[in-house]
Design a protein around this motif. Structure first.
Motif, PDB file in Angstrom:
ATOM      1  N   LEU A   1      52.611  76.380 -81.504  1.00  0.00           N
ATOM      2  CA  LEU A   1      51.956  76.041 -82.760  1.00  0.00           C
ATOM      3  C   LEU A   1      51.163  74.744 -82.632  1.00  0.00           C
ATOM      4  CD1 LEU A   1      54.912  76.956 -85.117  1.00  0.00           C
ATOM      5  CD2 LEU A   1      52.836  78.275 -84.708  1.00  0.00           C
ATOM      6  N   VAL A   2      51.664  73.812 -81.836  1.00  0.00           N
ATOM      7  CA  VAL A   2      50.938  72.562 -81.584  1.00  0.00           C
ATOM      8  C   VAL A   2      49.650  72.870 -80.832  1.00  0.00           C
ATOM      9  CG1 VAL A   2      51.003  70.354 -80.344  1.00  0.00           C
ATOM     10  CG2 VAL A   2      52.998  71.119 -81.640  1.00  0.00           C
ATOM     11  N   ASP A   3      49.732  73.727 -79.828  1.00  0.00           N
ATOM     12  CA  ASP A   3      48.537  74.095 -79.063  1.00  0.00           C
ATOM     13  C   ASP A   3      47.478  74.720 -79.970  1.00  0.00           C
ATOM     14  OD1 ASP A   3      49.682  73.140 -76.748  1.00  0.00           O
ATOM     15  OD2 ASP A   3      50.335  75.124 -76.046  1.00  0.00           O
ATOM     16  N   ASP A   4      47.896  75.567 -80.898  1.00  0.00           N
ATOM     17  CA  ASP A   4      46.949  76.179 -81.839  1.00  0.00           C
ATOM     18  C   ASP A   4      46.374  75.139 -82.795  1.00  0.00           C
ATOM     19  OD1 ASP A   4      47.464  78.620 -80.672  1.00  0.00           O
ATOM     20  OD2 ASP A   4      48.858  79.277 -82.244  1.00  0.00           O
ATOM     21  N   ALA A   5      47.226  74.261 -83.311  1.00  0.00           N
ATOM     22  CA  ALA A   5      46.804  73.282 -84.313  1.00  0.00           C
ATOM     23  C   ALA A   5      45.886  72.210 -83.738  1.00  0.00           C
ATOM     24  CB  ALA A   5      48.027  72.629 -84.955  1.00  0.00           C
ATOM     25  N   GLN A   6      46.056  71.848 -82.491  1.00  0.00           N
ATOM     26  CA  GLN A   6      45.256  70.766 -81.940  1.00  0.00           C
ATOM     27  C   GLN A   6      43.783  71.135 -81.809  1.00  0.00           C
ATOM     28  OE1 GLN A   6      47.317  70.261 -78.155  1.00  0.00           O
ATOM     29  NE2 GLN A   6      45.413  70.580 -77.082  1.00  0.00           N
ATOM     30  N   PHE A   7      43.474  72.426 -81.742  1.00  0.00           N
ATOM     31  CA  PHE A   7      42.082  72.845 -81.633  1.00  0.00           C
ATOM     32  C   PHE A   7      41.416  73.050 -82.990  1.00  0.00           C
ATOM     33  CE2 PHE A   7      43.945  74.204 -77.542  1.00  0.00           C
ATOM     34  CZ  PHE A   7      43.200  73.365 -76.735  1.00  0.00           C
ATOM     35  N   THR A   8      42.205  73.057 -84.051  1.00  0.00           N
ATOM     36  CA  THR A   8      41.644  73.190 -85.392  1.00  0.00           C
ATOM     37  C   THR A   8      41.667  71.863 -86.149  1.00  0.00           C
ATOM     38  OG1 THR A   8      43.776  73.825 -86.323  1.00  0.00           O
ATOM     39  CG2 THR A   8      42.335  75.606 -85.558  1.00  0.00           C
ATOM     40  N   ASN A   9      42.210  70.827 -85.511  1.00  0.00           N
ATOM     41  CA  ASN A   9      42.363  69.532 -86.155  1.00  0.00           C
ATOM     42  C   ASN A   9      41.919  68.449 -85.168  1.00  0.00           C
ATOM     43  OD1 ASN A   9      43.231  67.241 -87.486  1.00  0.00           O
ATOM     44  ND2 ASN A   9      45.182  68.136 -88.088  1.00  0.00           N
TER      45      ASN A   9
ATOM     46  N   ALA B   1      42.521  65.242 -85.483  1.00  0.00           N
ATOM     47  CA  ALA B   1      43.440  64.102 -85.507  1.00  0.00           C
ATOM     48  C   ALA B   1      44.504  64.241 -84.423  1.00  0.00           C
ATOM     49  CB  ALA B   1      44.108  63.998 -86.877  1.00  0.00           C
ATOM     50  N   CYS B   2      45.011  63.104 -83.976  1.00  0.00           N
ATOM     51  CA  CYS B   2      46.116  63.123 -83.015  1.00  0.00           C
ATOM     52  C   CYS B   2      47.423  63.515 -83.705  1.00  0.00           C
ATOM     53  CB  CYS B   2      46.279  61.749 -82.361  1.00  0.00           C
ATOM     54  SG  CYS B   2      44.951  61.312 -81.247  1.00  0.00           S
ATOM     55  N   PHE B   3      47.623  62.992 -84.912  1.00  0.00           N
ATOM     56  CA  PHE B   3      48.852  63.284 -85.667  1.00  0.00           C
ATOM     57  C   PHE B   3      48.676  64.599 -86.412  1.00  0.00           C
ATOM     58  CE2 PHE B   3      51.426  62.437 -89.630  1.00  0.00           C
ATOM     59  CZ  PHE B   3      52.633  62.762 -89.052  1.00  0.00           C
ATOM     60  N   LEU B   4      49.507  65.577 -86.091  1.00  0.00           N
ATOM     61  CA  LEU B   4      49.371  66.910 -86.668  1.00  0.00           C
ATOM     62  C   LEU B   4      50.324  67.171 -87.836  1.00  0.00           C
ATOM     63  CD1 LEU B   4      48.984  68.951 -83.366  1.00  0.00           C
ATOM     64  CD2 LEU B   4      47.197  68.031 -84.855  1.00  0.00           C
ATOM     65  N   LYS B   5      51.045  66.159 -88.276  1.00  0.00           N
ATOM     66  CA  LYS B   5      52.017  66.284 -89.368  1.00  0.00           C
ATOM     67  C   LYS B   5      53.058  67.347 -89.027  1.00  0.00           C
ATOM     68  CE  LYS B   5      48.894  64.521 -92.837  1.00  0.00           C
ATOM     69  NZ  LYS B   5      48.295  64.683 -94.136  1.00  0.00           N
ATOM     70  N   THR B   6      53.479  68.122 -90.022  1.00  0.00           N
ATOM     71  CA  THR B   6      54.499  69.149 -89.798  1.00  0.00           C
ATOM     72  C   THR B   6      53.837  70.418 -89.270  1.00  0.00           C
ATOM     73  OG1 THR B   6      55.892  68.240 -91.537  1.00  0.00           O
ATOM     74  CG2 THR B   6      56.332  70.504 -90.876  1.00  0.00           C
TER      75      THR B   6
ATOM     76  N   ASN C   1      64.794  76.356 -90.888  1.00  0.00           N
ATOM     77  CA  ASN C   1      65.782  76.075 -91.941  1.00  0.00           C
ATOM     78  C   ASN C   1      65.394  74.782 -92.650  1.00  0.00           C
ATOM     79  OD1 ASN C   1      67.148  78.423 -91.305  1.00  0.00           O
ATOM     80  ND2 ASN C   1      68.610  77.402 -89.970  1.00  0.00           N
ATOM     81  N   ASP C   2      66.224  73.760 -92.600  1.00  0.00           N
ATOM     82  CA  ASP C   2      65.920  72.497 -93.273  1.00  0.00           C
ATOM     83  C   ASP C   2      65.248  71.489 -92.348  1.00  0.00           C
ATOM     84  OD1 ASP C   2      67.058  73.455 -95.604  1.00  0.00           O
ATOM     85  OD2 ASP C   2      69.038  72.640 -95.131  1.00  0.00           O
ATOM     86  N   TRP C   3      64.910  71.892 -91.148  1.00  0.00           N
ATOM     87  CA  TRP C   3      64.329  71.004 -90.153  1.00  0.00           C
ATOM     88  C   TRP C   3      62.817  71.129 -90.131  1.00  0.00           C
ATOM     89  CZ3 TRP C   3      67.406  67.643 -87.605  1.00  0.00           C
ATOM     90  CH2 TRP C   3      68.768  67.898 -87.620  1.00  0.00           C
ATOM     91  N   ASN C   4      62.144  70.003 -89.896  1.00  0.00           N
ATOM     92  CA  ASN C   4      60.691  69.961 -89.726  1.00  0.00           C
ATOM     93  C   ASN C   4      60.389  69.505 -88.305  1.00  0.00           C
ATOM     94  OD1 ASN C   4      60.098  70.454 -92.532  1.00  0.00           O
ATOM     95  ND2 ASN C   4      60.759  68.365 -92.914  1.00  0.00           N
ATOM     96  N   VAL C   5      59.286  69.993 -87.762  1.00  0.00           N
ATOM     97  CA  VAL C   5      58.814  69.534 -86.460  1.00  0.00           C
ATOM     98  C   VAL C   5      57.419  68.965 -86.667  1.00  0.00           C
ATOM     99  CG1 VAL C   5      58.234  70.150 -84.093  1.00  0.00           C
ATOM    100  CG2 VAL C   5      60.108  71.319 -85.248  1.00  0.00           C
ATOM    101  N   SER C   6      57.264  67.688 -86.339  1.00  0.00           N
ATOM    102  CA  SER C   6      55.953  67.043 -86.387  1.00  0.00           C
ATOM    103  C   SER C   6      55.518  66.747 -84.965  1.00  0.00           C
ATOM    104  CB  SER C   6      56.008  65.744 -87.183  1.00  0.00           C
ATOM    105  OG  SER C   6      56.091  66.009 -88.554  1.00  0.00           O
ATOM    106  N   ALA C   7      54.196  66.667 -84.791  1.00  0.00           N
ATOM    107  CA  ALA C   7      53.662  66.454 -83.449  1.00  0.00           C
ATOM    108  C   ALA C   7      52.524  65.442 -83.467  1.00  0.00           C
ATOM    109  CB  ALA C   7      53.158  67.770 -82.871  1.00  0.00           C
TER     110      ALA C   7
END
Length: 135
Positions: free
Chosen positions: A43-51, A53-58, A63-69
């Motif tokens: 998901l990070v690989d996909d998001a980095q080409f559409t954004n 910014a370096c910070f990709l947020k969540t 479940n109740d966990w978030n992953v930010s990159a």
């Protein structure tokens, strides 16, 4: 109950360069945390080409966990697994960890894209976590 965090720096070949856990961790979550963060890499690989910014947020939720990159210009991924935290707090943590990683890269004895085994680096990352995340 204290908040728990799992932080990883992932190299360009998807291998972990550094891992740390902050707060209270249960042993049964150790491998689950690694799995969740590793699964979010696509998901990070996909998001980095559409954004731009370096910070990709969540980028992912489990479940109740978030992953930010945070993706560096050299495609090193800083990943944080956490329950809940404001984006600006996570962003500040990532930016200071990125600066710390850059200082490690300038060390002539560090081979890029290899695991970071420096105790000084580890203690500084834990100090940053205490400063930003473990409030």
């Amino acid at each position: 109950m204290s908040a728990t965090y799992y932080f990883a720096i992932v190299g360009t070949n998807d291998s972990p360069l550094y891992e740390a856990e902050f707060g209270i961790q249960r042993d049964e979550n150790k491998y689950l945390n690694q799995f969740i963060v590793h699964a979010a890499l696509d998901l990070v690989d996909d998001a980095q080409f559409t954004n731009n910014a370096c910070f990709l947020k969540t980028v992912d939720r489990y479940n109740d966990w978030n992953v930010s990159a945070y993706v560096t210009p050299s495609n090193i991924r800083l990943m944080l697994l956490f329950e809940s935290k404001a984006d600006e707090v996570v962003r500040a943590f990532f930016m200071e960890c990125h600066e710390l990683y850059l200082k490690t890269l300038m060390n002539p004895f560090y081979e890029p894209n290899t695991p970071i085994q420096s105790l000084a680096f580890d203690s500084k990352v834990h100090a940053l976590a205490k400063k930003h995340l473990l409030l």
